[in-house]
Design a protein around this motif. Structure first.
Motif, PDB file in Angstrom:
ATOM      1  N   PHE A  79      38.269   9.595 -83.236  1.00  0.00           N
ATOM      2  CA  PHE A  79      39.369  10.494 -83.568  1.00  0.00           C
ATOM      3  C   PHE A  79      40.272   9.819 -84.607  1.00  0.00           C
ATOM      4  O   PHE A  79      40.505   8.615 -84.554  1.00  0.00           O
ATOM      5  CB  PHE A  79      40.175  10.832 -82.327  1.00  0.00           C
ATOM      6  CG  PHE A  79      39.550  11.902 -81.457  1.00  0.00           C
ATOM      7  CD1 PHE A  79      38.170  12.056 -81.407  1.00  0.00           C
ATOM      8  CD2 PHE A  79      40.334  12.738 -80.687  1.00  0.00           C
ATOM      9  CE1 PHE A  79      37.588  13.027 -80.623  1.00  0.00           C
ATOM     10  CE2 PHE A  79      39.764  13.719 -79.892  1.00  0.00           C
ATOM     11  CZ  PHE A  79      38.381  13.867 -79.861  1.00  0.00           C
ATOM     12  N   VAL A  80      40.764  10.599 -85.526  1.00  0.00           N
ATOM     13  CA  VAL A  80      41.596  10.089 -86.616  1.00  0.00           C
ATOM     14  C   VAL A  80      43.025   9.906 -86.117  1.00  0.00           C
ATOM     15  O   VAL A  80      43.606  10.807 -85.508  1.00  0.00           O
ATOM     16  CB  VAL A  80      41.576  11.055 -87.813  1.00  0.00           C
ATOM     17  CG1 VAL A  80      42.486  10.536 -88.923  1.00  0.00           C
ATOM     18  CG2 VAL A  80      40.151  11.230 -88.330  1.00  0.00           C
ATOM     19  N   ALA A  81      43.589   8.737 -86.368  1.00  0.00           N
ATOM     20  CA  ALA A  81      44.992   8.480 -86.039  1.00  0.00           C
ATOM     21  C   ALA A  81      45.854   9.058 -87.149  1.00  0.00           C
ATOM     22  O   ALA A  81      45.836   8.565 -88.277  1.00  0.00           O
ATOM     23  CB  ALA A  81      45.245   6.986 -85.874  1.00  0.00           C
ATOM     24  N   ARG A 135      50.094  14.633 -79.695  1.00  0.00           N
ATOM     25  CA  ARG A 135      49.321  15.826 -80.041  1.00  0.00           C
ATOM     26  C   ARG A 135      47.867  15.406 -80.293  1.00  0.00           C
ATOM     27  O   ARG A 135      47.601  14.519 -81.123  1.00  0.00           O
ATOM     28  CB  ARG A 135      49.876  16.527 -81.271  1.00  0.00           C
ATOM     29  CG  ARG A 135      48.886  17.527 -81.887  1.00  0.00           C
ATOM     30  CD  ARG A 135      49.533  18.515 -82.815  1.00  0.00           C
ATOM     31  NE  ARG A 135      50.269  19.510 -82.067  1.00  0.00           N
ATOM     32  CZ  ARG A 135      50.728  20.640 -82.620  1.00  0.00           C
ATOM     33  NH1 ARG A 135      50.537  20.888 -83.893  1.00  0.00           N
ATOM     34  NH2 ARG A 135      51.403  21.508 -81.891  1.00  0.00           N
ATOM     35  N   VAL A 136      46.950  16.034 -79.573  1.00  0.00           N
ATOM     36  CA  VAL A 136      45.527  15.754 -79.722  1.00  0.00           C
ATOM     37  C   VAL A 136      44.821  17.042 -80.125  1.00  0.00           C
ATOM     38  O   VAL A 136      45.030  18.097 -79.511  1.00  0.00           O
ATOM     39  CB  VAL A 136      44.912  15.218 -78.406  1.00  0.00           C
ATOM     40  CG1 VAL A 136      43.411  14.953 -78.591  1.00  0.00           C
ATOM     41  CG2 VAL A 136      45.616  13.947 -77.967  1.00  0.00           C
ATOM     42  N   THR A 137      44.021  16.959 -81.167  1.00  0.00           N
ATOM     43  CA  THR A 137      43.193  18.077 -81.606  1.00  0.00           C
ATOM     44  C   THR A 137      41.740  17.672 -81.445  1.00  0.00           C
ATOM     45  O   THR A 137      41.358  16.560 -81.813  1.00  0.00           O
ATOM     46  CB  THR A 137      43.463  18.412 -83.086  1.00  0.00           C
ATOM     47  OG1 THR A 137      44.810  18.843 -83.226  1.00  0.00           O
ATOM     48  CG2 THR A 137      42.542  19.496 -83.580  1.00  0.00           C
ATOM     49  N   ALA A 138      40.929  18.542 -80.888  1.00  0.00           N
ATOM     50  CA  ALA A 138      39.506  18.240 -80.701  1.00  0.00           C
ATOM     51  C   ALA A 138      38.690  19.486 -80.988  1.00  0.00           C
ATOM     52  O   ALA A 138      39.147  20.613 -80.759  1.00  0.00           O
ATOM     53  CB  ALA A 138      39.239  17.753 -79.278  1.00  0.00           C
ATOM     54  N   GLN A 139      37.480  19.289 -81.489  1.00  0.00           N
ATOM     55  CA  GLN A 139      36.602  20.417 -81.767  1.00  0.00           C
ATOM     56  C   GLN A 139      35.144  19.992 -81.628  1.00  0.00           C
ATOM     57  O   GLN A 139      34.771  18.872 -81.983  1.00  0.00           O
ATOM     58  CB  GLN A 139      36.871  21.005 -83.148  1.00  0.00           C
ATOM     59  CG  GLN A 139      36.935  19.992 -84.269  1.00  0.00           C
ATOM     60  CD  GLN A 139      37.632  20.547 -85.490  1.00  0.00           C
ATOM     61  OE1 GLN A 139      38.064  21.693 -85.514  1.00  0.00           O
ATOM     62  NE2 GLN A 139      37.743  19.742 -86.526  1.00  0.00           N
ATOM     63  N   VAL A 188      31.449  15.964 -82.067  1.00  0.00           N
ATOM     64  CA  VAL A 188      32.843  16.147 -81.664  1.00  0.00           C
ATOM     65  C   VAL A 188      33.716  15.346 -82.626  1.00  0.00           C
ATOM     66  O   VAL A 188      33.435  14.167 -82.882  1.00  0.00           O
ATOM     67  CB  VAL A 188      33.079  15.662 -80.221  1.00  0.00           C
ATOM     68  CG1 VAL A 188      34.565  15.795 -79.852  1.00  0.00           C
ATOM     69  CG2 VAL A 188      32.208  16.427 -79.246  1.00  0.00           C
ATOM     70  N   GLU A 189      34.733  15.972 -83.159  1.00  0.00           N
ATOM     71  CA  GLU A 189      35.691  15.250 -83.989  1.00  0.00           C
ATOM     72  C   GLU A 189      37.100  15.695 -83.606  1.00  0.00           C
ATOM     73  O   GLU A 189      37.283  16.730 -82.947  1.00  0.00           O
ATOM     74  CB  GLU A 189      35.437  15.490 -85.477  1.00  0.00           C
ATOM     75  CG  GLU A 189      35.660  16.917 -85.922  1.00  0.00           C
ATOM     76  CD  GLU A 189      35.547  17.079 -87.426  1.00  0.00           C
ATOM     77  OE1 GLU A 189      35.226  16.097 -88.109  1.00  0.00           O
ATOM     78  OE2 GLU A 189      35.789  18.201 -87.916  1.00  0.00           O
ATOM     79  N   GLY A 190      38.076  14.915 -83.994  1.00  0.00           N
ATOM     80  CA  GLY A 190      39.441  15.271 -83.625  1.00  0.00           C
ATOM     81  C   GLY A 190      40.451  14.348 -84.254  1.00  0.00           C
ATOM     82  O   GLY A 190      40.123  13.479 -85.074  1.00  0.00           O
TER      83      GLY A 190
END
Length: 622
Positions: A150-152, A224-228, A212-214
């Motif tokens: 996941f990208v910070a 705030r966490v975004t995931a897809q 999965v990326e986020g």
């Protein structure tokens, strides 16, 4: 006139609504700006408090004062017949409408543009099949998935480690589900940074159907966490979500994301599977930040000639993990590596400025303690077989080691433990191990050691052409580690000496490893004079490395091989050191058992099948 009617007449209600909308927009813009510039968490909190305190002040002001053509006046001083409150009210209505438009635009941008590249409903189910484009053929298993780091999105000192930790917690949870084939961390984390390929290319490289990326953004305590979840063949979003919470709730967010992904991939979750997913991770924020820092130092150390300083630094963080989450089994295998290298270096090199006698004396008990802890806390049945094999090999309980090895080979997990490859090949189980090595490679295709182990198993099994093929393929995608060396050795074992010479000269970067291969090739050719000459011009002392007994054995120098083996046999770590020499040699007996009474006793008391399979080395006649 009632009180409420008077509020409306004085535009107090309109002013309150306009203030609330404008304040909301200001707070949202400020949050975005503060996070982008790395402002501390108290800054946005202070602004929100000020905006809230402003509301009653604005309401009182609207009640007490009235806008007139001459400017602001106290309401009691304004003649009702000349009041322009209706006109003022219409102006305020326009402000409210404008604020609503801005607020709606900001909401849409925040939800669909800034966080998620393609529109998707929070916690949405897959779209109707009629909306899905035809899916191209793919060789990847339908149940395969990779979780990219996941990208910070914020730049706090630990935010990147926090994002990595959250990613690994999700990955570990999904890996507990036997229905899924989950790419290991080593390969998934290759795709980290600004310049990564498109999703279809990543999926093809990793051999998966889904990705999965986020992203993770922290501001003080706010998270705030975004995931897809993306189907790689056509880029269709099977599921996506945004989560706004606090850092303290990160574990719950991770668990929810993992469960949503599993359900979207048609996994039926019962209580047992859900519990296994919950138990897989660290479930402690400070611990998984420390764990990520330790892993980074651990990986860096394995790219250095002098590994001990890096491993010591990594263990400082692993110690913090153990102190906070002692039941986390994965940390113990990593933490044991320092002690194994201390013992090996002491066996082969003797005294060194890199370590003290006290460190060496404490190394074996420390290694044993870590392997015992790994067994104690490992609950996954297949992973437990690996942990028990590691412990049995290290603590010297070799009776039944071949049976343990066969059980570990049959496991369906993607973790090879620390010692399985070292154990199975000399026991004549290389052919049986190859399918497991291939499975591990499928789970971790960008890890050079995965390719190395499969090549070496094929060499032990006598599949020389296959060993060359696998090494060539591995060199295309996972360069580094020992892969160039094993490629050169595979060519030598296949009798393809000209190709091997070119690989040695152009691709094997470490001079010590390159010299070892040149001497091996002369031995394999049966060139006794050339072998002796090359042995005498080495740039290193073979008596102080693991190469010494290997070179002597390959070249048929039985007396020298026995002399070194006898010296090693007197060391407390002799049993494991001599087994490793046997494994690396892959030449049957690299020494006579008679000169190694301690090692001989361990072999005879365990009842293991011995000697290992032999290979043709023209200069070696035993």
């Amino acid at each position: 006139m009632s009180f409420f009617q008077e509020l409306q007449r004085r535009n107090v209600v309109r002013v309150g609504a306009a203030y609330a909308l404008v304040a909301w927009v200001v707070a949202q813009v400020a949050e975005f700006a503060f996070e982008s510039f790395g402002a501390p968490g108290w800054a946005i909190k202070s602004l929100v408090v000020l905006l809230l305190l402003g509301l009653p002040l604005v309401l009182v002001f609207a009640w007490v004062y009235e806008m007139t053509p001459e400017g602001l006046k106290l309401e009691k001083d304004v003649d009702r017949t000349t009041s322009i409150t209706p006109t003022t009210g219409r102006r305020i209505d326009k402000v409210i409408i404008a604020a609503l438009v801005i607020a709606l635009g900001f909401f849409v941008a925040d939800k669909y543009l800034w966080q998620v590249p393609q529109p998707a409903t929070t916690d949405a189910a897959p779209a109707a099949e009629t909306a899905v484009a035809p899916i191209p053929e793919s060789g990847a298993p339908d149940n395969s998935v990779a979780v990219l780091p996941f990208v910070a999105m914020s730049d706090g000192p630990d935010d990147e480690f926090f994002a990595d930790g959250l990613t690994e917690e999700i990955l570990n949870s999904l890996a507990q589900l036997p229905e899924l084939l989950v790419t290991a961390r080593t390969s998934a984390f290759v795709f980290k940074g600004d310049d990564i390929p498109p999703i279809p290319e990543i999926a093809e490289t990793l051999g998966v159907m889904h990705v999965v990326e986020g992203s993770v953004r922290r501001s003080g305590d706010r998270l705030r966490v975004t995931a897809q979840l993306i189907r790689a063949n056509d880029g269709f979003h099977l599921w996506s979500a945004n989560y706004d919470s606090t850092s303290a709730d990160a574990i719950q967010v991770q668990e929810t994301i993992a469960e949503k992904i599993a359900v979207s991939l048609d996994v039926v979750l019962d209580e047992a599977k859900s519990e296994a997913m919950r138990k897989a991770g660290l479930r402690d924020i400070e611990a998984f930040v420390a764990y990520q820092k330790g892993i980074q130092l651990f990986d860096d150390a394995h790219g250095e000639v002098e590994m001990l300083p890096g491993l010591r630094a990594a263990n400082e963080y692993f110690d913090k993990v153990v102190a906070r989450v002692p039941q986390f089994p994965k940390v113990y295998g990593l933490r044991s590596d320092l002690y194994v290298h201390l013992m090996n270096d002491d066996v082969f090199a003797g005294s060194s400025e890199a370590f003290t006698a006290e460190e060496v004396a404490a190394a074996y008990p420390a290694a044993l303690e870590n392997y015992e802890a790994a067994v104690r806390y490992t609950e996954n049945p297949d992973a437990l077989l690996q942990a028990e094999l590691d412990l049995a090999f290290v603590n010297g309980s070799w009776r039944g080691l071949d049976t343990r090895a066969k059980r570990a080979i049959a496991g369906q997990d993607c973790d090879d433990g620390n010692w399985i490859t070292t154990v199975v090949n000399p026991l004549g189980l290389a052919e049986a191990y190859i399918p497991r090595a291939q499975r591990v490679l499928t789970c971790d295709p960008l890890r050079s050691l995965s390719w190395f182990n499969l090549v070496r198993a094929n060499l032990w099994a006598g599949n020389f052409d296959e060993a060359v093929r696998v090494a060539q393929e591995g060199m295309q995608v996972a360069r580094g580690g020992w892969l160039e060396w094993i490629y050169g050795r595979a060519l030598i074992e296949s009798g393809r000496f000209d190709e091997a010479q070119q690989v040695i000269d152009t691709q094997v970067r470490d001079p010590l490893w390159a010299e070892g291969l040149r001497v091996l090739m002369l031995a394999k050719r049966g060139d006794a004079d050339g072998f002796e000459k090359a042995l005498g011009t080495l740039s290193f002392d073979p008596e102080e490395t693991i190469f010494g007994p290997l070179l002597y054995a390959w070249g048929g120098k039985r007396e020298d091989a026995n002399r070194l083996a006898a010296r090693f046999d007197r060391h407390p770590w002799s049993q494991w050191a001599l087994w490793q020499i046997t494994h690396w040699c892959a030449c049957g007996y690299p020494f006579d058992l008679e000169v190694t009474p301690n090692f001989r006793r361990a072999i005879e008391e365990s009842g293991l099948p011995w000697p290992p399979p032999s290979r043709d080395y023209p200069l070696k006649d035993w």
